[in-house]
Scaffold this motif. Structure first.
Motif, PDB file in Angstrom:
ATOM      1  N   VAL A  37       0.808  -1.207   0.000  1.00  0.00           N
ATOM      2  CA  VAL A  37       0.000   0.000   0.000  1.00  0.00           C
ATOM      3  C   VAL A  37       0.856   1.278   0.000  1.00  0.00           C
ATOM      4  O   VAL A  37       0.436   2.317  -0.500  1.00  0.00           O
ATOM      5  N   GLY A  38       2.064   1.180   0.510  1.00  0.00           N
ATOM      6  CA  GLY A  38       2.919   2.383   0.547  1.00  0.00           C
ATOM      7  C   GLY A  38       4.045   2.189   1.531  1.00  0.00           C
ATOM      8  O   GLY A  38       4.362   1.052   1.900  1.00  0.00           O
ATOM      9  N   ARG A  39       4.634   3.277   1.987  1.00  0.00           N
ATOM     10  CA  ARG A  39       5.772   3.147   2.905  1.00  0.00           C
ATOM     11  C   ARG A  39       5.354   2.443   4.197  1.00  0.00           C
ATOM     12  O   ARG A  39       4.180   2.471   4.588  1.00  0.00           O
ATOM     13  N   GLY A  40       6.326   1.811   4.838  1.00  0.00           N
ATOM     14  CA  GLY A  40       6.038   1.023   6.025  1.00  0.00           C
ATOM     15  C   GLY A  40       5.772   1.864   7.266  1.00  0.00           C
ATOM     16  O   GLY A  40       5.938   3.089   7.262  1.00  0.00           O
ATOM     17  N   PHE A  41       5.350   1.175   8.321  1.00  0.00           N
ATOM     18  CA  PHE A  41       5.027   1.851   9.575  1.00  0.00           C
ATOM     19  C   PHE A  41       5.930   1.337  10.681  1.00  0.00           C
ATOM     20  O   PHE A  41       6.332   0.182  10.667  1.00  0.00           O
ATOM     21  N   SER A  42       6.214   2.201  11.643  1.00  0.00           N
ATOM     22  CA  SER A  42       7.024   1.756  12.776  1.00  0.00           C
ATOM     23  C   SER A  42       6.176   0.868  13.672  1.00  0.00           C
ATOM     24  O   SER A  42       4.966   0.779  13.510  1.00  0.00           O
ATOM     25  N   LYS A  43       6.847   0.233  14.610  1.00  0.00           N
ATOM     26  CA  LYS A  43       6.131  -0.666  15.504  1.00  0.00           C
ATOM     27  C   LYS A  43       5.045   0.087  16.278  1.00  0.00           C
ATOM     28  O   LYS A  43       3.968  -0.447  16.541  1.00  0.00           O
ATOM     29  N   ASP A  44       5.312   1.358  16.609  1.00  0.00           N
ATOM     30  CA  ASP A  44       4.316   2.139  17.348  1.00  0.00           C
ATOM     31  C   ASP A  44       3.124   2.518  16.483  1.00  0.00           C
ATOM     32  O   ASP A  44       2.032   2.753  16.985  1.00  0.00           O
ATOM     33  N   GLU A  45       3.358   2.605  15.179  1.00  0.00           N
ATOM     34  CA  GLU A  45       2.290   3.076  14.300  1.00  0.00           C
ATOM     35  C   GLU A  45       1.422   1.972  13.733  1.00  0.00           C
ATOM     36  O   GLU A  45       0.311   2.222  13.268  1.00  0.00           O
ATOM     37  N   ILE A  46       1.942   0.742  13.712  1.00  0.00           N
ATOM     38  CA  ILE A  46       1.319  -0.259  12.855  1.00  0.00           C
ATOM     39  C   ILE A  46      -0.123  -0.608  13.237  1.00  0.00           C
ATOM     40  O   ILE A  46      -0.998  -0.710  12.386  1.00  0.00           O
ATOM     41  N   SER A  47      -0.402  -0.729  14.539  1.00  0.00           N
ATOM     42  CA  SER A  47      -1.771  -1.131  14.856  1.00  0.00           C
ATOM     43  C   SER A  47      -2.733   0.022  14.564  1.00  0.00           C
ATOM     44  O   SER A  47      -3.880  -0.203  14.155  1.00  0.00           O
ATOM     45  N   GLY A  48      -2.249   1.251  14.712  1.00  0.00           N
ATOM     46  CA  GLY A  48      -3.068   2.400  14.332  1.00  0.00           C
ATOM     47  C   GLY A  48      -3.348   2.404  12.832  1.00  0.00           C
ATOM     48  O   GLY A  48      -4.459   2.727  12.388  1.00  0.00           O
ATOM     49  N   ALA A  49      -2.349   2.023  12.049  1.00  0.00           N
ATOM     50  CA  ALA A  49      -2.535   1.973  10.599  1.00  0.00           C
ATOM     51  C   ALA A  49      -3.599   0.944  10.237  1.00  0.00           C
ATOM     52  O   ALA A  49      -4.457   1.169   9.369  1.00  0.00           O
ATOM     53  N   VAL A  50      -3.567  -0.198  10.933  1.00  0.00           N
ATOM     54  CA  VAL A  50      -4.581  -1.222  10.673  1.00  0.00           C
ATOM     55  C   VAL A  50      -5.965  -0.656  11.000  1.00  0.00           C
ATOM     56  O   VAL A  50      -6.931  -0.848  10.250  1.00  0.00           O
ATOM     57  N   GLU A  51      -6.031   0.081  12.082  1.00  0.00           N
ATOM     58  CA  GLU A  51      -7.313   0.664  12.458  1.00  0.00           C
ATOM     59  C   GLU A  51      -7.808   1.646  11.385  1.00  0.00           C
ATOM     60  O   GLU A  51      -8.990   1.642  11.025  1.00  0.00           O
ATOM     61  N   THR A  52      -6.910   2.450  10.878  1.00  0.00           N
ATOM     62  CA  THR A  52      -7.278   3.384   9.810  1.00  0.00           C
ATOM     63  C   THR A  52      -7.826   2.627   8.596  1.00  0.00           C
ATOM     64  O   THR A  52      -8.833   3.023   7.993  1.00  0.00           O
ATOM     65  N   ILE A  53      -7.166   1.533   8.252  1.00  0.00           N
ATOM     66  CA  ILE A  53      -7.613   0.735   7.105  1.00  0.00           C
ATOM     67  C   ILE A  53      -9.019   0.194   7.358  1.00  0.00           C
ATOM     68  O   ILE A  53      -9.902   0.269   6.502  1.00  0.00           O
ATOM     69  N   VAL A  54      -9.206  -0.330   8.564  1.00  0.00           N
ATOM     70  CA  VAL A  54     -10.507  -0.903   8.895  1.00  0.00           C
ATOM     71  C   VAL A  54     -11.587   0.185   8.894  1.00  0.00           C
ATOM     72  O   VAL A  54     -12.690  -0.012   8.349  1.00  0.00           O
TER      73      VAL A  54
END
Ligand code: SF4
Lengths: 169, 554
Positions: free
Chosen positions: B501-518
């Motif tokens: 989907v694009g650039r990666g996320f740090s460990k702190d960001e990743i679950s938030g990114a999943v939430e944004t996707i959902v």
């Protein structure tokens, strides 16, 4: 130094392996490289005396020698590393597809732990360098199993286990 | 299920004796690690970050209670009280001592199990649909074929040193629950026009560094030709597969570089040569293997259970669990229970010895002594009476295994990652746990609906991230763990590889990114029953990109 193991015993190797551009002596039994064979096919096939064998490196295919198989008393197959299993299939093809009845020898990194597989693919001679393998073969300590779940390229195995694909040594 | 006969027993015990000798030679120094390596690998023994790891095969995912108890015993006696069920219907023990392994293998042999060919460049444990013999959509049970292939591939003299590992999966239903098209060989059982059984054959599927969907190489191979055809593929691969670069050594690269048509010609030529030979399967032999997998003695029951209805009426949590974790059985009055090993905060696929014991008991009591392991790292009770569901559920609740999340966003597949795996570039278990916690609210999970989230700790993709509806890949960027997200992957019959989907996320960001996707999905879906995957296929990646990274400059 490597030693020839065949028919259940170590024995002296009558075959001379011709490396690179050495001359091929008349009257000697020689194993030549595939390159040498292809370059001097006519001369080699019409020699007056001395038997002929050919050696295939792991990456070399059988195709070039198949039309002349009846001229070779030995096909030598390279096992460059323990992990390179191409020669197993080549041995199998020589026996099954081409009905080759001459000697198929394994050369290179020949180790006791593969000897059983080699035999079952139709390899009947081993050129061994590895000391522990020499010891194990001398003590007849072949760690190979005696029961198999697939038919093989050699005679002497009997059906077992009540299904078409299983065998016993 | 399959039972060893004398032949099988002798085979496995002599193999244990052989390995015991090899371990002794390793310990005495006679065998160097270099020479021992290919041998230990073919017996399922890896050298991991902290210790040796033993991977035990659960052929086609089927086991009985006695076998499950033995796995519990091994976890307790030789390991730290737990085991890890993998995405290939194996179980891994992470802490055995090398010198204990021959004893472990002997214990396994006593219950007809082994670790043969669970690693190394050989034909690996053959996998199958975990609902085999139970699901309502099945054409035939794939396990007899899987068992025949397991036998034929065991210690195969010609194919023990392939260019690379080789994975085979068999399914017997049109709905693919085994990610069949992501295997080196995928077999889908079919009937031809005359009503005879056979298989459609796919080759060259796989995940890892270069993910590819398997290609149909033959749409019907008759049953009697099963072994000949598979052997032809293997022989062509063994001779021609690349050995110069281990990342290009899988059959998928051979298919890709040679072209399917040309490769098919070589395979067909070899097949024609051997098809009337010793590998032709006699009908009687197939039927006798099949007989081992005969359906259990089901009771004749109505497809409605008043006990079940009553229990559902006054227990909302139970209803939720039934809706998610019980699947349609081909026998009326029965259901297939998925026990999700994914309770919040747990490592996906991990089971403690006492949990294994509970599962063994439940299998014995309620499921004709049968259990399954799914490639989604869950345990299945394949044949449970609808009348018994409440009792099973209560038992699972009491033992902390009643997560009602099968197929939901928290039913995450994750590989062991940096916590255990020597190859890992990032942690995966903590990420799974974090996402599990973030979406712990069951109402929310159910509102989101079917969503497969899969996490791998490196490009080897053991966590199948490429086929996750949402996939997460841990990478290492200058010493920092970074998580790359893919969307739209699918491991079922509509196989697809997720797109980055694009650039990666740090460990702190990743679950938030999943939430944004959902959240984006929830906002964009047409109706409650448009699944994440369907919505993604309709609207594409753009809305998700925008939500994650902001509007794209036109
Ligand atoms: S994906 Fe990578 S990190 Fe995860 S288990 Fe496989 S090899 Fe290890």
């Amino acid at each position: 130094m490597s030693y020839l193991y065949k028919d259940g015993a170590f024995q002296s190797d009558k075959w001379l392996t011709i490396d690179g551009d050495q001359p091929v002596p008349e009257g000697e039994d020689v194993i030549v490289s595939l390159t040498l064979f292809e370059e001097h096919q006519h001369a080699l096939l019409t020699r007056n005396s001395g038997r002929l064998g050919v050696h295939l490196e792991a990456a070399e295919q059988l195709d070039a020698i198949v039309p002349h198989l009846d001229k070779f008393d030995v096909v030598s197959l390279d096992f460059p590393t323990f992990a390179d299993g191409r020669a197993f299939s080549k041995a199998r093809w020589l026996r099954d597809q081409h009905g080759y009845a001459g000697e198929v020898r394994a050369v290179g990194d020949v180790r006791i732990d593969q000897v059983s597989h080699m035999k079952r693919c139709g390899i009947d001679a081993l050129l061994v360098t590895h000391q522990q393998t020499i010891d194990s073969l001398t003590d007849i300590k072949d760690p190979g199993l005696q029961l198999y779940y697939q038919p093989s390229a050699i005679d002497g195995e009997t059906k077992a286990g009540g299904r078409a694909w299983a065998r016993r040594a | 299920m399959y039972r060893y006969d004398e032949f099988d027993r002798e085979f496995v015990t002599s193999r244990v004796a052989q390995f015991r000798d090899q371990v002794e030679r390793r310990v005495s120094g006679e065998l160097s690690e270099d020479n021992f390596k290919p041998i230990r690998l073919q017996n399922g023994v890896y050298l991991q970050l902290h210790a040796y790891m033993l991977r035990v095969a659960i052929p086609y995912g089927t086991l009985n209670s006695r076998q499950m108890r033995m796995l519990a015993h091994i976890a307790r006696t030789y390991d730290r009280d737990y085991g890890h069920f993998t995405t290939r219907q194996n179980i891994q023990f992470n802490w055995p001592k090398l010198t204990d392994i021959p004893d472990i293998l002997e214990d396994l042999a006593s219950v007809e199990m082994h670790a043969i060919q669970t690693s190394g460049n050989c034909i690996r444990n053959v996998t199958a649909d975990h609902f085999a013999g139970a699901s309502s959509d099945e054409i035939a049970d794939p396990r007899p074929y899987a068992e025949i292939l397991r036998q034929w591939s065991s210690n195969h003299p010609e194919f023990a040193f392939l260019p690379r590992k080789f994975k085979i999966a068999v399914i017997g239903a049109p709905h693919d629950r085994a990610a069949m098209q992501f295997h080196d060989i995928g077999l889908e059982m079919r009937r031809n026009a005359a009503g005879n059984l056979g298989v459609a054959v796919y080759i060259g599927g796989g995940l890892g560094r270069t993910p590819m969907v398997g290609k149909l190489v033959n749409d019907f191979v008759a049953e009697e030709d099963l072994l000949s055809y598979v052997e032809a593929i293997l022989r062509v691969y063994n001779m021609n597969g690349r050995r110069d670069n281990k990342y290009k050594a899988r059959i998928k690269i051979l298919v890709h570089e040679t072209g399917l048509d040309e490769l098919k010609q070589s395979i067909d030529a070899e097949f024609e040569r051997i098809r009337d030979g010793v590998l032709k399967l006699p009908d009687a032999d197939v039927r006798s293997i099949e007989a081992y997998f005969a359906a259990p003695k089901f009771e004749l029951l109505s497809d409605r259970s008043s006990l079940l209805e009553a229990a559902k009426a006054d227990d909302k949590s139970f209803t939720r669990w039934v809706d998610r974790n019980v699947s349609a059985h081909k026998q009326s009055g029965y259901g297939i229970v998925t026990v999700a090993l994914k309770s919040t905060g747990e490592a996906p696929g991990d089971a403690s010895a006492s949990q294994m014991d509970v599962l063994a008991r439940l299998g014995e009591q309620y499921s004709f002594d049968e259990l399954r392991i799914s490639h989604e790292q869950n345990v299945i009770l394949p044949h449970v009476r609808l009348d018994d569901l409440k009792a099973v559920y209560d038992d699972l609740v009491a033992n902390g295994m009643a997560a009602p999340n099968a197929g939901l966003i928290t039913d995450i597949i994750a590989c062991p990652g940096l916590d255990y795996c020597a190859l890992a570039t990032a942690r995966s278990i903590p990420v799974a746990q974090e996402i599990g916690e973030r979406f712990a609210d069951l109402d929310r999970q159910n509102e989101i609906g079917d969503l497969k989230l899969k996490i791998s700790g490196c490009i080897n993709a053991c966590g199948h991230h490429h086929v996750g509806h949402i996939g997460i890949l841990g990478v290492d960027r200058r010493g920092e763990e970074l998580y790359q997200v893919t969307l739209g992957g699918s491991g079922d019959e509509h196989a697809a590889i997720g797109e980055i989907v694009g650039r990666g996320f740090s460990k702190d960001e990743i679950s938030g990114a999943v939430e944004t996707i959902v959240d984006t999905y929830l906002a964009k879906r047409l109706a409650d029953d448009e699944s994440f995957l369907d919505a993604y296929r309709r609207i594409g990646a753009a809305p998700f990109k925008e939500a994650l990274y902001g509007p794209v400059a036109a």
